[in-house]
Write a protein that holds these residues in place. Structure first.
Motif, short mmCIF file in Angstrom:
data_model
loop_
_atom_site.label_atom_id
_atom_site.label_comp_id
_atom_site.label_asym_id
_atom_site.label_seq_id
_atom_site.Cartn_x
_atom_site.Cartn_y
_atom_site.Cartn_z
N ASP A 107 -11.08 -10.80 -4.81
CA ASP A 107 -10.49 -11.64 -3.76
C ASP A 107 -9.10 -11.15 -3.39
OD1 ASP A 107 -12.67 -13.32 -3.49
OD2 ASP A 107 -11.93 -14.78 -4.95
N GLU A 108 -8.30 -10.76 -4.38
CA GLU A 108 -6.96 -10.23 -4.10
C GLU A 108 -7.06 -8.92 -3.31
OE1 GLU A 108 -4.49 -12.00 -7.91
OE2 GLU A 108 -5.70 -10.18 -8.18
N LEU A 109 -8.00 -8.05 -3.72
CA LEU A 109 -8.18 -6.78 -3.00
C LEU A 109 -8.51 -7.03 -1.53
CD1 LEU A 109 -10.24 -4.72 -5.60
CD2 LEU A 109 -7.81 -4.45 -5.03
N LYS A 110 -9.31 -8.03 -1.27
CA LYS A 110 -9.69 -8.34 0.11
C LYS A 110 -8.51 -8.86 0.92
CE LYS A 110 -14.45 -9.40 -1.16
NZ LYS A 110 -15.42 -10.48 -1.38
N ARG A 111 -7.55 -9.52 0.26
CA ARG A 111 -6.39 -10.08 0.96
C ARG A 111 -5.30 -9.05 1.25
NH1 ARG A 111 -6.93 -14.30 -2.80
NH2 ARG A 111 -4.93 -13.80 -3.76
N ILE A 112 -5.24 -7.99 0.47
CA ILE A 112 -4.13 -7.04 0.58
C ILE A 112 -4.00 -6.41 1.97
CG2 ILE A 112 -3.27 -4.81 -0.27
CD1 ILE A 112 -4.08 -5.77 -3.11
N PRO A 113 -5.07 -5.93 2.61
CA PRO A 113 -4.88 -5.36 3.96
C PRO A 113 -4.23 -6.34 4.94
CG PRO A 113 -7.00 -4.71 3.11
CD PRO A 113 -6.46 -5.75 2.16
N GLY A 114 -4.57 -7.61 4.85
CA GLY A 114 -3.96 -8.62 5.71
C GLY A 114 -2.49 -8.83 5.40
N ILE A 115 -2.15 -8.80 4.12
CA ILE A 115 -0.74 -8.93 3.71
C ILE A 115 0.06 -7.76 4.26
CG2 ILE A 115 0.83 -8.92 1.73
CD1 ILE A 115 -1.43 -10.40 0.15
N ILE A 116 -0.50 -6.56 4.15
CA ILE A 116 0.18 -5.38 4.68
C ILE A 116 0.36 -5.52 6.19
CG2 ILE A 116 0.01 -2.90 5.06
CD1 ILE A 116 -1.55 -2.77 2.36
N ARG A 117 -0.69 -5.93 6.86
CA ARG A 117 -0.63 -6.09 8.33
C ARG A 117 0.48 -7.07 8.72
NH1 ARG A 117 -5.29 -5.77 12.31
NH2 ARG A 117 -4.18 -6.04 14.25
N GLU A 118 0.53 -8.21 8.03
CA GLU A 118 1.55 -9.22 8.32
C GLU A 118 2.96 -8.65 8.11
OE1 GLU A 118 0.73 -12.57 5.83
OE2 GLU A 118 -1.21 -12.96 6.79
N ALA A 119 3.14 -7.88 7.04
CA ALA A 119 4.46 -7.30 6.75
C ALA A 119 4.89 -6.33 7.85
CB ALA A 119 4.44 -6.59 5.40
N VAL A 120 3.95 -5.54 8.32
CA VAL A 120 4.26 -4.57 9.37
C VAL A 120 4.50 -5.28 10.70
CG1 VAL A 120 3.35 -2.66 10.74
CG2 VAL A 120 3.04 -2.67 8.25
N GLU A 121 3.62 -6.21 11.05
CA GLU A 121 3.74 -6.88 12.34
C GLU A 121 4.96 -7.81 12.41
OE1 GLU A 121 -0.16 -8.54 13.06
OE2 GLU A 121 -0.83 -6.65 13.97
N ALA A 122 5.58 -8.12 11.29
CA ALA A 122 6.81 -8.92 11.29
C ALA A 122 8.00 -8.10 11.78
CB ALA A 122 7.08 -9.46 9.88
N GLN A 123 7.82 -6.80 11.91
CA GLN A 123 8.90 -5.90 12.34
C GLN A 123 8.86 -5.70 13.85
OE1 GLN A 123 10.82 -5.33 9.67
NE2 GLN A 123 9.16 -6.44 8.66
N GLN A 124 10.02 -5.43 14.41
CA GLN A 124 10.10 -5.09 15.84
C GLN A 124 9.97 -3.59 15.98
OE1 GLN A 124 13.68 -6.65 17.54
NE2 GLN A 124 13.13 -8.76 17.14
N ASP A 125 9.55 -3.16 17.14
CA ASP A 125 9.45 -1.73 17.47
C ASP A 125 8.43 -0.99 16.63
OD1 ASP A 125 11.50 -1.92 19.46
OD2 ASP A 125 13.00 -1.85 17.87
N VAL A 126 7.34 -1.67 16.23
CA VAL A 126 6.27 -1.00 15.49
C VAL A 126 4.93 -1.35 16.12
CG1 VAL A 126 7.50 -0.98 13.29
CG2 VAL A 126 5.92 -2.82 13.78
N ARG A 127 3.97 -0.46 15.91
CA ARG A 127 2.59 -0.71 16.31
C ARG A 127 1.73 -0.50 15.07
NH1 ARG A 127 -1.67 2.36 17.85
NH2 ARG A 127 -0.43 4.22 18.20
N PHE A 128 1.14 -1.59 14.60
CA PHE A 128 0.25 -1.52 13.44
C PHE A 128 -1.04 -0.82 13.84
CE2 PHE A 128 -3.28 -3.24 11.00
CZ PHE A 128 -2.85 -3.00 9.70
N ASP A 129 -1.53 0.09 13.00
CA ASP A 129 -2.79 0.77 13.27
C ASP A 129 -3.87 0.31 12.31
OD1 ASP A 129 -4.30 2.81 14.74
OD2 ASP A 129 -4.32 3.88 12.84
N ARG A 130 -3.63 0.43 11.01
CA ARG A 130 -4.68 0.06 10.06
C ARG A 130 -4.12 -0.07 8.64
NH1 ARG A 130 -5.25 5.41 11.23
NH2 ARG A 130 -5.28 6.86 9.47
N ALA A 131 -4.88 -0.79 7.81
CA ALA A 131 -4.62 -0.89 6.36
C ALA A 131 -5.97 -1.07 5.69
CB ALA A 131 -3.70 -2.07 6.05
#
Length: 105
Positions: A10-34
């Motif tokens: 379950d934790e492994l399944k949540r990690i890509p979303g956590i990474i995405r949220e961390a990246v998308e919280a930044q300005q001037d970035v475009r998230f591609d994948r995790a």
């Protein structure tokens, strides 16, 4: 990013979303994948790709630091442990053989 082999499915399944949220919280970035990328020697490895929409290296490093700090905090909240190089050594007691017996003729 490497997490321990003790990380639950379950934790492994949540990690890509956590990474995405961390990246998308930044300005001037475009998230591609995790993704859960592979099984490493001592860690379950994730790969993340995002683009900083500027050639300013200082901005890139500021964003990388912000993402890493968010991941550090979120993983702590979720109880997810980062992996580090480690080895487990299993020792087995040797059975006595006739050559190691204390009985002598």
């Amino acid at each position: 990013i490497g997490v321990t082999y003790e990380t639950s499915a379950d934790e492994l399944k949540r990690i890509p979303g956590i990474i995405r949220e961390a990246v998308e919280a930044q300005q001037d970035v475009r998230f591609d994948r995790a993704h859960f990328h592979k099984y490493g020697d001592y860690a379950l490895l994730f790969e993340a790709v995002y683009y900083v929409m500027s050639s300013d290296y200082t901005l890139h490093m500021d964003i990388q630091q912000a993402v890493n700090l968010i991941l550090f905090e979120r993983f702590a909240e979720e109880g997810i442990d980062f992996a580090y190089p480690a080895q487990v050594v299993y020792l087995a007691r040797a059975e006595k053989s006739p050559l190691t017996s204390s009985a002598r003729s």
